[in-house]
Design a protein around this motif. Structure first.
Motif, PDB file in Angstrom:
ATOM      1  N   THR A  31       0.840  -1.208   0.000  1.00 41.83           N
ATOM      2  CA  THR A  31       0.000   0.000   0.000  1.00 41.83           C
ATOM      3  C   THR A  31       0.873   1.255   0.000  1.00 41.83           C
ATOM      4  N   ARG A  36       2.437   6.052  -2.818  1.00 41.63           N
ATOM      5  CA  ARG A  36       3.494   6.942  -3.339  1.00 41.63           C
ATOM      6  C   ARG A  36       3.308   7.192  -4.842  1.00 41.63           C
ATOM      7  N   MET A  53       1.110  11.690   4.442  1.00 41.55           N
ATOM      8  CA  MET A  53       2.167  10.693   4.285  1.00 41.55           C
ATOM      9  C   MET A  53       3.542  11.254   4.641  1.00 41.55           C
ATOM     10  N   SER A  57       1.906  10.058   9.131  1.00 38.90           N
ATOM     11  CA  SER A  57       0.618   9.566   9.658  1.00 38.90           C
ATOM     12  C   SER A  57       0.033   8.516   8.722  1.00 38.90           C
ATOM     13  N   VAL A  59      -2.776   6.955   6.314  1.00 40.49           N
ATOM     14  CA  VAL A  59      -3.798   7.451   5.400  1.00 40.49           C
ATOM     15  C   VAL A  59      -5.137   6.854   5.849  1.00 40.49           C
ATOM     16  N   GLY A  85       2.593  -3.950   4.271  1.00 34.68           N
ATOM     17  CA  GLY A  85       2.130  -2.620   4.704  1.00 34.68           C
ATOM     18  C   GLY A  85       0.623  -2.540   4.866  1.00 34.68           C
ATOM     19  N   ARG A  88      -2.891  -2.317   8.467  1.00 41.46           N
ATOM     20  CA  ARG A  88      -2.107  -1.533   9.419  1.00 41.46           C
ATOM     21  C   ARG A  88      -2.842  -1.350  10.749  1.00 41.46           C
ATOM     22  N   GLN A  92      -8.730  -2.398   9.272  1.00 36.53           N
ATOM     23  CA  GLN A  92      -8.261  -2.879   7.964  1.00 36.53           C
ATOM     24  C   GLN A  92      -8.178  -4.406   7.950  1.00 36.53           C
ATOM     25  N   ARG A 144       6.599   6.968  12.820  1.00 35.37           N
ATOM     26  CA  ARG A 144       6.022   5.810  12.107  1.00 35.37           C
ATOM     27  C   ARG A 144       6.209   4.538  12.946  1.00 35.37           C
TER      28      ARG A 144
END
Ligand code: AMP
Length: 188
Positions: A31, A36, A53, A57, A59, A85, A88, A92, A144
């Motif tokens: 992700t 990106r 991003m 933080s 998304v 990824g 998270r 999700q 992060r």
């Protein structure tokens, strides 16, 4: 076979996913990479998430889940996913679970690459000079890492309870980690 690979930023998830994808003919869903690309291509989503991003933080779930739904419902990748990824957080994870059930799919193995904060800081500062990611500086990397501990560790616990979790020592060399992961995959 569907896999998930977890680990804090700089743990080597991308490197290991590339290796697993090639060896087992899987399809990588990163992700972070997808998001990106959205920023690079200046899409509507890209414009919405760019500041979030670069500040380290997460998304919004809705945006990420929509992207995942499109990919998971594509039959050509069925039972060939390696999620890197994602998920998270627990929302999700529940979303992914529902999607896979709908498609008669499941997660077979969940890897967690364990790496300590000092190693992460070192790797992120090395990566910064190569990839030039806007979220690869020490302060953001620590943020992060803290988000990972707070939001993602409970997801790892969730998969541990399902007996799917394999914890891998991510401090070792790339080839040693490759081998341990392959040995585990070859058993199923
Ligand atoms: P990564 O490449 O996995 O380190 O992700 C880089 C950044 O992308 C994260 O710090 C988040 O801002 C965003 N991101 C990636 N995956 C997710 C996700 N599953 N949920 C929310 N944000 C995400």
């Amino acid at each position: 076979m569907n896999l998930i690979i977890f680990g804090p930023p700089g743990a080597g998830k991308g490197t290991q996913s590339d290796f697993i994808v090639k060896k087992y003919n899987l399809f990588q869903v990163s992700t972070g990479k997808i998001l990106r690309e959205e920023i690079k291509n200046q899409t509507k989503i890209g414009q919405e998430i760019s500041l979030l991003m670069s500040s380290g933080s997460l998304v919004e779930d809705k945006i990420v889940n929509n992207l995942i739904e499109d990919i998971v419902s594509d039959k050509k990748y069925e039972n060939r996913f390696i999620f890197d990824g994602y998920p998270r957080n627990l929302d999700q994870a529940n979303f992914l679970n529902d999607l896979l059930i709908k498609d008669n799919q499941k997660i077979d193995i969940v890897f967690k690459l364990s790496v300590n904060l000092e190693t992460i800081k070192k790797r992120i500062s090395e990566r910064k000079t190569i990839e030039k990611r806007s979220d690869d500086n020490e302060e953001i990397a620590i943020k992060r890492y803290n988000t990972y501990e707070k939001s993602t560790e409970p997801v790892i616990e969730y998969y541990k309870k399902l007996n799917l979790l394999k914890v891998i020592d991510g401090e070792r060399s790339i080839s040693q980690i490759n081998k341990e992961i392959s040995d585990i995959i070859d058993l199923i």
